[in-house]
Design an enzyme around this catalytic site. Structure first.
Site, mmCIF file in Angstrom:
data_model
loop_
_atom_site.group_PDB
_atom_site.id
_atom_site.type_symbol
_atom_site.label_atom_id
_atom_site.label_comp_id
_atom_site.label_asym_id
_atom_site.label_seq_id
_atom_site.Cartn_x
_atom_site.Cartn_y
_atom_site.Cartn_z
ATOM 1 N N ASP A 1 0.856 -1.186 0.000
ATOM 2 C CA ASP A 1 0.000 0.000 0.000
ATOM 3 C C ASP A 1 0.892 1.236 0.000
ATOM 4 O OD1 ASP A 1 0.889 -0.214 2.605
ATOM 5 O OD2 ASP A 1 -1.058 0.149 3.523
ATOM 6 N N TYR B 1 2.961 4.747 0.730
ATOM 7 C CA TYR B 1 3.632 5.316 1.897
ATOM 8 C C TYR B 1 2.630 6.151 2.695
ATOM 9 C CZ TYR B 1 8.020 4.193 -0.544
ATOM 10 O OH TYR B 1 9.052 3.563 -1.195
ATOM 11 N N PHE C 1 6.398 2.168 -4.417
ATOM 12 C CA PHE C 1 7.781 2.412 -4.002
ATOM 13 C C PHE C 1 8.299 3.798 -4.370
ATOM 14 C CE2 PHE C 1 7.599 -2.266 -4.452
ATOM 15 C CZ PHE C 1 7.885 -2.616 -3.136
ATOM 16 N N HIS D 1 10.534 -8.869 0.497
ATOM 17 C CA HIS D 1 10.271 -7.441 0.355
ATOM 18 C C HIS D 1 11.572 -6.660 0.567
ATOM 19 C CE1 HIS D 1 8.515 -3.475 1.238
ATOM 20 N NE2 HIS D 1 7.473 -3.901 0.565
#
Length: 259
Positions: free
Chosen positions: A82, A84, A95, A208
């Site tokens: 999801d 930031y 990202f 991740h």
């Protein structure tokens, strides 16, 4: 990071109205179908209720990834979780952060792996930083599985309906496109693997890029070689490589040192 007063409103979602969230024409029918579905109606009601209650919701354009990367242009899908949840960070691309925003730890690790794997560093389009908009324009769909979040509350809009839309996007690409690359980083992204035809597409998995998991077994993100595997895949198909970065290494270290 501090914002000028006129930038504060621009950094957050203002209305729960898909008409204010442009997408590329090739995505429009899929997006319309979602927002007319029960899941889409419930999602909009939820976001509207949260905005009415005074919640600060990011990003200002939840469908930015679908605006910048039309389906016919997609070559690579990088799947995030999801947005930031810090003010001024989320710009609607997984990202990615806006120009001038310090690099979040996950993005810093992505750039570290890019440097290690390909000898490249953060993009410089036209200024050093963490915005990946040029990746998006070059056919990299930077898609989060959930597309909104509340300030300071990671995962706060998960399970409210966005996942039905992003699942539909992944399925659309898997079924209607040929020879794409999917980078699935972390458990949430890898949970979508069943939506992808891995006989048709290259599916790459790793932990991740968060510092909490980037070096953990069984598949550490740092050292995964996903960028070079992607370039080799396109080379094997007789296609041009993706332009991931242009910035000299020295400039990257200067940027990182300022955080």
């Amino acid at each position: 990071m501090s914002l000028f007063p006129e930038d504060v409103a621009a950094s957050q979602l203002q209305v729960a109205n898909p008409a204010a969230w442009p997408v590329a024409p090739g995505w429009q029918a899929l997006v319309n179908a979602f927002f007319q579905s029960p899941e889409g109606v419930r999602l909009l009601a939820y976001v509207c209720q949260r905005l009415a209650a005074g919640a600060v919701v990011f990003p200002p354009q939840p469908l930015c990834a679908l605006e910048l990367t039309p389906p016919e242009s997609v070559r690579l899908v990088i799947l995030g979780q999801d947005p930031y949840h810090g003010r001024g960070q989320a710009e609607g691309l997984a990202f990615s952060v806006g120009p001038g925003v310090p690099l979040p730890p996950s993005l810093r690790n992505i750039f570290k792996e890019l440097q290690r794997d390909l000898g490249l560093c953060a993009p410089d389009y036209p200024h050093p930083g963490g915005s990946l908009t040029e990746w998006a324009k070059a056919g990299v769909l930077l898609l989060n599985t959930c597309l909104t979040v509340e300030e300071g509350q990671a995962g706060s809009h998960q399970g409210q309906g966005w996942e039905a839309l992003t699942d539909a996007v992944i399925q659309h690409l898997s079924q209607r496109c040929e020879r794409l690359v999917f980078m699935l980083w972390g458990a949430s992204a890898q949970a979508k693997r069943g939506l992808i035809d891995d006989a048709r597409h290259l599916v790459l998995t790793a932990n991740h890029p968060s510092p909490l998991s980037a070096l953990r077994p069984p598949t550490p993100f740092l050292g995964c070689n996903h960028f070079s595997q992607t370039q080799a895949w396109f080379e094997s198909l007789g296609q041009a490589p993706i332009q991931f970065g242009r910035m000299p290494i020295l400039n990257f270290h200067r940027t990182a040192a300022k955080e």
